[in-house]
Write a protein that holds these residues in place. Sequence first.
Motif, PDB file in Angstrom:
ATOM      1  N   GLN A 114       0.921  -1.157  -0.032  1.00 30.36           N
ATOM      2  CA  GLN A 114       0.011  -0.159   0.032  1.00 30.36           C
ATOM      3  C   GLN A 114       0.948   1.228  -0.074  1.00 30.36           C
ATOM      4  OE1 GLN A 114      -2.846   0.356   3.327  1.00 30.36           O
ATOM      5  NE2 GLN A 114      -4.005   1.733   2.168  1.00 30.36           N
ATOM      6  N   THR A 115       0.577   2.174  -0.945  1.00 26.92           N
ATOM      7  CA  THR A 115       1.449   3.395  -0.949  1.00 26.92           C
ATOM      8  C   THR A 115       0.452   4.677  -0.860  1.00 26.92           C
ATOM      9  OG1 THR A 115       1.228   3.309  -3.671  1.00 26.92           O
ATOM     10  CG2 THR A 115       3.040   2.253  -2.519  1.00 26.92           C
ATOM     11  N   LEU A 116       1.177   5.715  -0.414  1.00 26.08           N
ATOM     12  CA  LEU A 116       0.533   7.019  -0.411  1.00 26.08           C
ATOM     13  C   LEU A 116       0.522   7.753  -1.718  1.00 26.08           C
ATOM     14  CD1 LEU A 116      -0.750   9.089   1.740  1.00 26.08           C
ATOM     15  CD2 LEU A 116       1.571  10.057   1.941  1.00 26.08           C
ATOM     16  N   THR A 117      -0.875   7.984  -2.216  1.00 18.87           N
ATOM     17  CA  THR A 117      -0.872   8.655  -3.730  1.00 18.87           C
ATOM     18  C   THR A 117      -1.035  10.031  -3.504  1.00 18.87           C
ATOM     19  OG1 THR A 117      -3.061   8.010  -3.614  1.00 18.87           O
ATOM     20  CG2 THR A 117      -1.609   6.371  -4.811  1.00 18.87           C
ATOM     21  N   GLU A 118      -1.753  10.480  -2.464  1.00 15.53           N
ATOM     22  CA  GLU A 118      -2.210  11.968  -2.418  1.00 15.53           C
ATOM     23  C   GLU A 118      -2.399  12.275  -0.983  1.00 15.53           C
ATOM     24  OE1 GLU A 118      -5.960  14.508  -3.763  1.00 15.53           O
ATOM     25  OE2 GLU A 118      -5.172  13.397  -5.127  1.00 15.53           O
ATOM     26  N   ILE A 119      -1.971  13.440  -0.619  1.00 19.47           N
ATOM     27  CA  ILE A 119      -2.329  13.970   0.999  1.00 19.47           C
ATOM     28  C   ILE A 119      -3.356  14.972   0.862  1.00 19.47           C
ATOM     29  CG2 ILE A 119      -1.387  14.935   3.180  1.00 19.47           C
ATOM     30  CD1 ILE A 119       1.527  13.852   2.164  1.00 19.47           C
ATOM     31  N   THR A 135       2.681   2.920   3.079  1.00 19.83           N
ATOM     32  CA  THR A 135       2.232   3.559   4.193  1.00 19.83           C
ATOM     33  C   THR A 135       2.520   2.731   5.549  1.00 19.83           C
ATOM     34  OG1 THR A 135       0.376   2.092   3.764  1.00 19.83           O
ATOM     35  CG2 THR A 135       0.300   4.258   2.910  1.00 19.83           C
ATOM     36  N   ASP A 136       3.326   1.456   5.305  1.00 18.38           N
ATOM     37  CA  ASP A 136       3.782   0.618   6.432  1.00 18.38           C
ATOM     38  C   ASP A 136       5.202   1.036   7.081  1.00 18.38           C
ATOM     39  OD1 ASP A 136       4.624  -0.302   3.851  1.00 18.38           O
ATOM     40  OD2 ASP A 136       4.836  -2.516   4.991  1.00 18.38           O
ATOM     41  N   ARG A 137       5.537   2.180   6.386  1.00 19.93           N
ATOM     42  CA  ARG A 137       7.075   2.402   6.911  1.00 19.93           C
ATOM     43  C   ARG A 137       7.007   2.582   8.355  1.00 19.93           C
ATOM     44  NH1 ARG A 137      10.401   4.524   2.501  1.00 19.93           N
ATOM     45  NH2 ARG A 137      11.339   5.930   3.625  1.00 19.93           N
ATOM     46  N   ILE A 138       7.911   2.156   8.827  1.00 18.93           N
ATOM     47  CA  ILE A 138       8.273   2.311  10.741  1.00 18.93           C
ATOM     48  C   ILE A 138       9.266   3.344  10.704  1.00 18.93           C
ATOM     49  CG2 ILE A 138       8.898   1.173  12.706  1.00 18.93           C
ATOM     50  CD1 ILE A 138       7.915  -1.397  11.502  1.00 18.93           C
ATOM     51  N   ASN A 175       9.773  -1.868   6.991  1.00 20.27           N
ATOM     52  CA  ASN A 175       8.297  -1.721   6.559  1.00 20.27           C
ATOM     53  C   ASN A 175       7.748  -2.761   7.791  1.00 20.27           C
ATOM     54  OD1 ASN A 175       8.413   0.035   4.461  1.00 20.27           O
ATOM     55  ND2 ASN A 175       9.367  -1.648   3.198  1.00 20.27           N
ATOM     56  N   ALA A 176       6.421  -2.645   7.950  1.00 26.94           N
ATOM     57  CA  ALA A 176       5.835  -3.433   9.029  1.00 26.94           C
ATOM     58  C   ALA A 176       5.084  -4.526   8.211  1.00 26.94           C
ATOM     59  CB  ALA A 176       4.618  -2.578   9.696  1.00 26.94           C
ATOM     60  N   ASN A 177       4.524  -4.321   7.171  1.00 28.89           N
ATOM     61  CA  ASN A 177       3.701  -5.445   6.485  1.00 28.89           C
ATOM     62  C   ASN A 177       4.714  -6.634   5.920  1.00 28.89           C
ATOM     63  OD1 ASN A 177       1.483  -4.194   6.898  1.00 28.89           O
ATOM     64  ND2 ASN A 177       1.384  -3.087   4.979  1.00 28.89           N
ATOM     65  N   PRO A 178       4.245  -7.791   5.898  1.00 32.32           N
ATOM     66  CA  PRO A 178       5.121  -8.936   5.586  1.00 32.32           C
ATOM     67  C   PRO A 178       5.260  -8.554   4.115  1.00 32.32           C
ATOM     68  CG  PRO A 178       2.766  -9.840   6.113  1.00 32.32           C
ATOM     69  CD  PRO A 178       2.871  -8.349   6.611  1.00 32.32           C
ATOM     70  N   ASP A 179       6.138  -9.634   3.291  1.00 30.53           N
ATOM     71  CA  ASP A 179       6.305  -9.688   1.870  1.00 30.53           C
ATOM     72  C   ASP A 179       5.091 -10.549   1.555  1.00 30.53           C
ATOM     73  OD1 ASP A 179       8.783  -8.090   2.131  1.00 30.53           O
ATOM     74  OD2 ASP A 179       9.781  -9.990   2.300  1.00 30.53           O
ATOM     75  N   PHE A 180       4.704 -11.688   2.290  1.00 29.23           N
ATOM     76  CA  PHE A 180       3.742 -12.481   1.831  1.00 29.23           C
ATOM     77  C   PHE A 180       3.069 -13.453   3.125  1.00 29.23           C
ATOM     78  CE2 PHE A 180       7.352 -15.250   0.955  1.00 29.23           C
ATOM     79  CZ  PHE A 180       7.085 -16.302   1.703  1.00 29.23           C
ATOM     80  N   VAL A 181       1.910 -13.791   2.890  1.00 24.77           N
ATOM     81  CA  VAL A 181       1.151 -14.338   4.054  1.00 24.77           C
ATOM     82  C   VAL A 181       1.111 -15.928   3.278  1.00 24.77           C
ATOM     83  CG1 VAL A 181      -0.913 -14.727   5.373  1.00 24.77           C
ATOM     84  CG2 VAL A 181       0.342 -12.602   5.043  1.00 24.77           C
ATOM     85  N   PHE A 182       1.234 -17.042   4.182  1.00 26.16           N
ATOM     86  CA  PHE A 182       0.795 -18.248   3.522  1.00 26.16           C
ATOM     87  C   PHE A 182       0.222 -19.033   4.450  1.00 26.16           C
ATOM     88  CE2 PHE A 182       4.720 -18.931   6.259  1.00 26.16           C
ATOM     89  CZ  PHE A 182       4.650 -20.309   6.610  1.00 26.16           C
TER      90      PHE A 182
END
Length: 843
Positions: free
Chosen positions: A587-592, A609-612, A646-653
């Motif tokens: 997920q990325t920030l596209t506009e503020i 958006t998950d940058r720590i 980044n907080a989010n994982p690369d993938f979930v399995f």
Amino acid sequence: MITTKRGSSDKRGFSVEVNSSTQLQSGFYAITEVQDEYGPGDHGSYAFGDGKGGGLNDGDYDGGWGPKFNGQLIPQYDSPVDPITGKRSGTPWIARGKDNLKRFLETGILSTNNIAVSATGDKYNLRFSTSHIYQKGIIPNTQLNMTNFNITADYKFSNKLKFESNLQYNRQYTPNIPDVNYGPNSIIYNIVYWAGADWNMDDMKNYWQKGKEGVQQIYAEYQRYNNPYFMSYEWLRSHYKTDVIGQASLRYTFNENLNLLARTQVTTWDMVRTEKFPYSAGTYGRDERRGDYREDRRSLFENNTELLLTFDKDILPGFNTKINAGASQRVFQYKSMFASTNYLNVPGLYNFSNSSNPVQVGNFGSDMNVLSAYYSADFSFKKFLTVFATGRLDKLSTLPAGKNSFFYPSFGAVSVISDYVDLPETISFLKFRGSYANVKDGLTSSTIDNRVGTYSGENYNSPYDGPSYQNNTVYSTGFFYNNQTGATYGNELSNPNLNPSETSQTEFGMDLRLLKNRIAIDVAYFISNDGPSIFSLPISSTSGYTSALVNGIKTQKKGYEISVTGTPIQIADFSWDVLANYSTFQQTLTEIYPGITNLNTFLKVGDRTDRIYGSAFVRTPAGEIINTKAGIPERLAGTQSQYLGNANPDFVFGLNNKFTYKNVSLSFLFDGRIGGKIINYTQQQTYRGGRHIGTTQGIFAEARPQDALGVKAFVGQGVVVSNGAAIKYDVNGKVTNFSELQFAPNTVKTFVQDYVGRYYNTNEGNLMSRSFGMLKEVVVGVKLPSTWFGKSVSGANISFVGRNLLYFAEAKDTDLSQYLTDGATGTQTPSVRSYGVNLNLVF
């Protein structure tokens, strides 16, 4: 859509089903490992005086930075006191509290029992079920009970008119639940983070001081912390909640193509939570330790009534049309009241009339009305293509007049290629799908807390889905100086032109089945555009406000999911079924907002958006830590946080296997997440308190004993500035004068406690991988022979279940499965494995 079981398919017209499950929760797969070589104190020094700082480092102490346990004589909390001099003599300093936490926690029990009776006739369907769930917590004197009743009743008046109804009643009740939030109100805080191994958990069971029963607890410290058994049996937090959901509908069928549904549903719940805060208990903001009593009462009522007309007909040969058109009204009401004493006059009397100072009371109420009109339309052309569209118009009372009516649509298409194209024999089924959906909402909140700032300890969030009143800037009353009531005006500027928040998602998918459906592959790709949402835009305080409510912030989430099911082996008596899932997104920030370039100080358009961001070390261009003249890491202070990952994982399995041989089955589920970062808060606090096992191992093992002797013996990694130049930073915390700095390897010796206190009191020092894997569940099921039970039992199954059996992660002090989106962990109770048996009988 939730489908409720209705009636029975048994030839007798009725059936009885009994299900019983019992699980024991024991054995920790995630628990903090602490050191029991050193006791409480500071730089190796400790002696108990009064537990409030009257001795040597005996108040608000760190649990692991004191003397080493060598049997030396040191005054302790239970050492003899000379009746004449009043001096406390020394007793052997030994690790009486080894494994205190494990010895305090108990085996948990989860028991679930259910019975259901169903009956069916020509004109009716009836089903009644009742269940009870009992859970004994692993913390002493904690439990939760849930009793549920569910009744469904359908009656067919004629071929044209049918009545359906459902009533659910659920009661949750417990006299005590633990508080897991950080602070002296937390069991983990008092046993793991800051306590030492100098006291024996068993000695804390008789938790009142002799002659001061009901007034003063016994513990090894009396300034900040609390006796764990005292907390479990005297500091009681009850929870009683009753949910009632009722639904009734009438469906009239005009003909085979047209019917009308009228339906109404009532959802209501009432909740009461109390807290008995005993004398001598302490937490943040209640330093006088004179007890309190609190009540938190909440109630919610919601009614949804709708009218839905359905038309279903082939209007042309091979062309089917199904259209739904309806309207509904949602009426919502919520009320809450929170009251607390302000210290007690009489210990143990938990009543508002026993308040030492004026009782603090706050209440809140909200109402909301939503009017909706909606439609859905499906058009199918033979077996080639199905297209669908929906639309909904809502009028929501939470938004400003003129902006409170909004429309949101969805549409899509599905085509089963294998129905009209000759495909290779290996392809059994092939379907493609695509859809777009738009959703809007405004100024509602999914949960709500107690709305009173006087409350310390657990702040419970209950289900809500009601108005937030964020766009209503009003005066609020509260207790201010000297317990006097005062009023403050909101500091957020309301917006009469506010639009609803918006989310839209586009999805494409494929369903492929091979080898006569032995292998199925489902692939979905999605793009979700969130925003513009409603957010608080910081503005200059010279305006009289600190923020303004505006529409802004857009983000885009892209990802895909793959699901594979298959039966690699299927013979007469044996089969092997597999289900595997893989998903990933970013997920990325596209506009503020126009003119705004940064969100929350750091995020810029285009960033994930998950940058720590957090506190970090100062490093050389080569990445080495720069230490101070004292030999401890330089740390960026204030708001100069740095990007840590980044907080989010690369993938979930997930991977589930099931083996079946005749009447016996074995299944096991393994899942997890790979990639991402998280701040290990448990590690941070146990290192700071000197309790972490790492303070006596690895790089600290050799120097740690020297702390108690007053000898600085530890040399930290990295470099120091060797030419005496001062480090200069820009506003983002970046070093600007590397050309002026000269570095040399760090040779400065320091205390282990000082180094650890600096290194592990940063976010960077406690950053860990978010990756984990778990053997989530293993089930062995047996279908019992019907001959064992006679004709009265038509089916019987027994299964043996094990959950959370194996856990793989960088650190075992934290259960990462409980922190799926958070940037940091918290004061969680240790996670346990469970083992149980389930019996199902059908009569």
